[in-house]
Design a protein around this motif. Structure first.
Motif, PDB file in Angstrom:
ATOM      1  N   VAL A 191       0.844  -1.196   0.000  1.00 28.95           N
ATOM      2  CA  VAL A 191       0.000   0.000   0.000  1.00 28.95           C
ATOM      3  C   VAL A 191       0.882   1.250   0.000  1.00 28.95           C
ATOM      4  O   VAL A 191       1.873   1.316   0.729  1.00 28.95           O
ATOM      5  CB  VAL A 191      -0.938  -0.011   1.230  1.00 28.95           C
ATOM      6  CG1 VAL A 191      -1.756   1.265   1.300  1.00 28.95           C
ATOM      7  CG2 VAL A 191      -1.851  -1.227   1.185  1.00 28.95           C
ATOM      8  N   LEU A 192       0.506   2.234  -0.803  1.00 31.58           N
ATOM      9  CA  LEU A 192       1.228   3.494  -0.839  1.00 31.58           C
ATOM     10  C   LEU A 192       0.972   4.277   0.443  1.00 31.58           C
ATOM     11  O   LEU A 192      -0.142   4.237   0.984  1.00 31.58           O
ATOM     12  CB  LEU A 192       0.761   4.356  -2.020  1.00 31.58           C
ATOM     13  CG  LEU A 192       1.472   4.156  -3.353  1.00 31.58           C
ATOM     14  CD1 LEU A 192       1.189   2.797  -3.915  1.00 31.58           C
ATOM     15  CD2 LEU A 192       1.074   5.231  -4.319  1.00 31.58           C
ATOM     16  N   ASN A 193       1.964   5.016   0.887  1.00 29.53           N
ATOM     17  CA  ASN A 193       1.744   5.874   2.043  1.00 29.53           C
ATOM     18  C   ASN A 193       1.110   7.188   1.587  1.00 29.53           C
ATOM     19  O   ASN A 193       1.146   7.528   0.396  1.00 29.53           O
ATOM     20  CB  ASN A 193       3.036   6.074   2.841  1.00 29.53           C
ATOM     21  CG  ASN A 193       4.077   6.866   2.084  1.00 29.53           C
ATOM     22  OD1 ASN A 193       3.777   7.858   1.429  1.00 29.53           O
ATOM     23  ND2 ASN A 193       5.323   6.436   2.174  1.00 29.53           N
ATOM     24  N   PRO A 194       0.498   7.923   2.501  1.00 29.51           N
ATOM     25  CA  PRO A 194      -0.201   9.168   2.125  1.00 29.51           C
ATOM     26  C   PRO A 194       0.685  10.185   1.416  1.00 29.51           C
ATOM     27  O   PRO A 194       0.219  10.887   0.514  1.00 29.51           O
ATOM     28  CB  PRO A 194      -0.706   9.713   3.457  1.00 29.51           C
ATOM     29  CG  PRO A 194      -0.827   8.508   4.340  1.00 29.51           C
ATOM     30  CD  PRO A 194       0.290   7.598   3.912  1.00 29.51           C
ATOM     31  N   LEU A 195       1.958  10.272   1.785  1.00 32.75           N
ATOM     32  CA  LEU A 195       2.849  11.226   1.125  1.00 32.75           C
ATOM     33  C   LEU A 195       3.042  10.877  -0.350  1.00 32.75           C
ATOM     34  O   LEU A 195       2.984  11.764  -1.215  1.00 32.75           O
ATOM     35  CB  LEU A 195       4.205  11.274   1.835  1.00 32.75           C
ATOM     36  CG  LEU A 195       5.237  12.195   1.176  1.00 32.75           C
ATOM     37  CD1 LEU A 195       4.752  13.645   1.190  1.00 32.75           C
ATOM     38  CD2 LEU A 195       6.581  12.076   1.864  1.00 32.75           C
ATOM     39  N   LYS A 196       3.256   9.603  -0.658  1.00 29.76           N
ATOM     40  CA  LYS A 196       3.411   9.190  -2.061  1.00 29.76           C
ATOM     41  C   LYS A 196       2.150   9.489  -2.860  1.00 29.76           C
ATOM     42  O   LYS A 196       2.220   9.970  -3.993  1.00 29.76           O
ATOM     43  CB  LYS A 196       3.743   7.697  -2.154  1.00 29.76           C
ATOM     44  CG  LYS A 196       5.176   7.367  -1.831  1.00 29.76           C
ATOM     45  CD  LYS A 196       5.455   5.905  -2.092  1.00 29.76           C
ATOM     46  CE  LYS A 196       6.876   5.555  -1.714  1.00 29.76           C
ATOM     47  NZ  LYS A 196       6.978   4.734  -0.526  1.00 29.76           N
ATOM     48  N   VAL A 197       0.998   9.207  -2.285  1.00 29.24           N
ATOM     49  CA  VAL A 197      -0.268   9.488  -2.979  1.00 29.24           C
ATOM     50  C   VAL A 197      -0.391  10.985  -3.245  1.00 29.24           C
ATOM     51  O   VAL A 197      -0.759  11.398  -4.352  1.00 29.24           O
ATOM     52  CB  VAL A 197      -1.477   8.965  -2.169  1.00 29.24           C
ATOM     53  CG1 VAL A 197      -2.786   9.414  -2.800  1.00 29.24           C
ATOM     54  CG2 VAL A 197      -1.433   7.446  -2.059  1.00 29.24           C
ATOM     55  N   LYS A 198      -0.045  11.807  -2.269  1.00 30.16           N
ATOM     56  CA  LYS A 198      -0.145  13.266  -2.419  1.00 30.16           C
ATOM     57  C   LYS A 198       0.789  13.762  -3.525  1.00 30.16           C
ATOM     58  O   LYS A 198       0.388  14.554  -4.378  1.00 30.16           O
ATOM     59  CB  LYS A 198       0.203  13.949  -1.089  1.00 30.16           C
ATOM     60  CG  LYS A 198       0.131  15.444  -1.135  1.00 30.16           C
ATOM     61  CD  LYS A 198       0.505  16.044   0.221  1.00 30.16           C
ATOM     62  CE  LYS A 198       0.558  17.552   0.116  1.00 30.16           C
ATOM     63  NZ  LYS A 198       1.003  18.164   1.351  1.00 30.16           N
TER      64      LYS A 198
END
Length: 123
Positions: free
Chosen positions: A43-50
């Motif tokens: 799962v991607l972390n929130p920073l990568k998604v942002k």
């Protein structure tokens, strides 16, 4: 009689932004492919998604006049996508950018062999 400008063409500013974003999407796609090889369901972390969504938002803006944008979705920042989901979405964005490039970048009449963008300013 003055020749009317072709408003379906991108502007020089749009092309400059495209040229800036294209290597970035390639880099993001390459990185996500590597992550996906190691752990496809990671799962991607929130920073990568942002960070990725910021890039994808800018690409959607560049491609805003292209019909392909209705099929381009950002990563879901609430459910946090898996690596393989990010690869799929980034691949779709790059395909749309490739299509845009094929449509507006190519051979032009002139002296010698010439390839350049067709823009509103330089049709």
């Amino acid at each position: 009689m003055a020749k009317a400008k072709n408003t379906s063409l991108p502007t020089d500013a749009v092309v400059a932004k495209f040229d800036m974003l294209y290597p970035m999407i390639n880099s993001a796609l390459d990185e996500m492919r590597e992550f996906s090889k190691k752990k496809q369901d990671g799962v991607l972390n929130p920073l990568k998604v942002k960070v990725i969504n910021r890039l994808l938002d800018d690409i959607k803006e560049v491609l805003s006049a292209d019909p392909s944008t209705e099929y381009l979705d950002l990563l879901d920042d609430e459910s946090l996508p898996q690596n393989s989901d990010a690869v799929l979405i980034l691949g779709q964005f790059r395909a749309a950018m490739d299509q845009f490039s094929k449509k507006y970048y190519g051979h032009h009449d002139g002296v010698g062999y010439s390839r350049r963008w067709s823009t509103v300013e330089k049709p």
